[in-house]
Design an enzyme around this catalytic site. Structure first.
Site, PDB file in Angstrom:
ATOM      1  NE  ARG A  18      -3.846   2.287   1.049  1.00 45.60           N
ATOM      2  CZ  ARG A  18      -3.706   3.594   0.843  1.00 45.60           C
ATOM      3  NH1 ARG A  18      -2.624   4.070   0.284  1.00 45.60           N
ATOM      4  NH2 ARG A  18      -4.652   4.426   1.206  1.00 45.60           N
ATOM      5  CD  GLU A  26     -11.969   3.322  -2.672  1.00 44.37           C
ATOM      6  OE1 GLU A  26     -12.088   2.119  -2.967  1.00 44.37           O
ATOM      7  OE2 GLU A  26     -11.104   3.743  -1.879  1.00 44.37           O
ATOM      8  NE  ARG A  60      -3.653  -2.929   2.243  1.00 43.26           N
ATOM      9  CZ  ARG A  60      -4.622  -2.091   1.926  1.00 43.26           C
ATOM     10  NH1 ARG A  60      -5.115  -2.101   0.707  1.00 43.26           N
ATOM     11  NH2 ARG A  60      -5.092  -1.234   2.795  1.00 43.26           N
TER      12      ARG A  60
END
Length: 128
Positions: A18, A26, A60
């Protein structure tokens, strides 16, 4: 999406990264697909380096991605493909400056009159 990548190390182990300090639209939001394409254009099939900052709640790795000496996170913001994520990276002044310049130039998502930050978009989607 535009702020997460999968990378392989020399042993072919895959890591989900990330990008630290940025947030992109999005997928179902205006510029979401463009942000994903912009990130792909910067890193697909390229050798990259990652400076890991932390691990997020989803497991992540969160870090800054570099292609050669270029900061990919900052390039995403500078190109108008991402917001500086002030809440999580308040001291990243180079991201603040990149966003200020992208806004002033009307680049990418800043071509819109009032682009909706993805954190507000996600909040609105949860309410439905």
């Amino acid at each position: 999406d535009g702020d997460t990548v999968s990378v392989l190390d020399a042993a072919n182990t895959q890591y989900k990264i990330r990008l630290y300090g940025i947030d992109t639209p999005e997928q179902d939001q205006p510029y979401g697909k463009a942000a994903k394409q912009a990130l792909a254009g910067l890193v697909n099939n390229a050798q990259v380096g990652v400076v890991v900052v932390e691990t997020d709640d989803y497991g992540r790795l969160v870090g800054t991605l570099y292609r050669e000496s270029a900061n990919v996170n900052a390039a995403m913001v500078a190109g108008g493909h991402a917001w500086w994520y002030r809440h999580y990276a308040p001291h990243e002044r180079h991201l603040a400056e990149a966003e200020r310049e992208a806004r002033a130039q009307g680049r990418g998502l800043w071509a819109e009159q009032n682009p909706v930050p993805p954190w507000d978009w996600r909040r609105g989607r949860r309410g439905h």
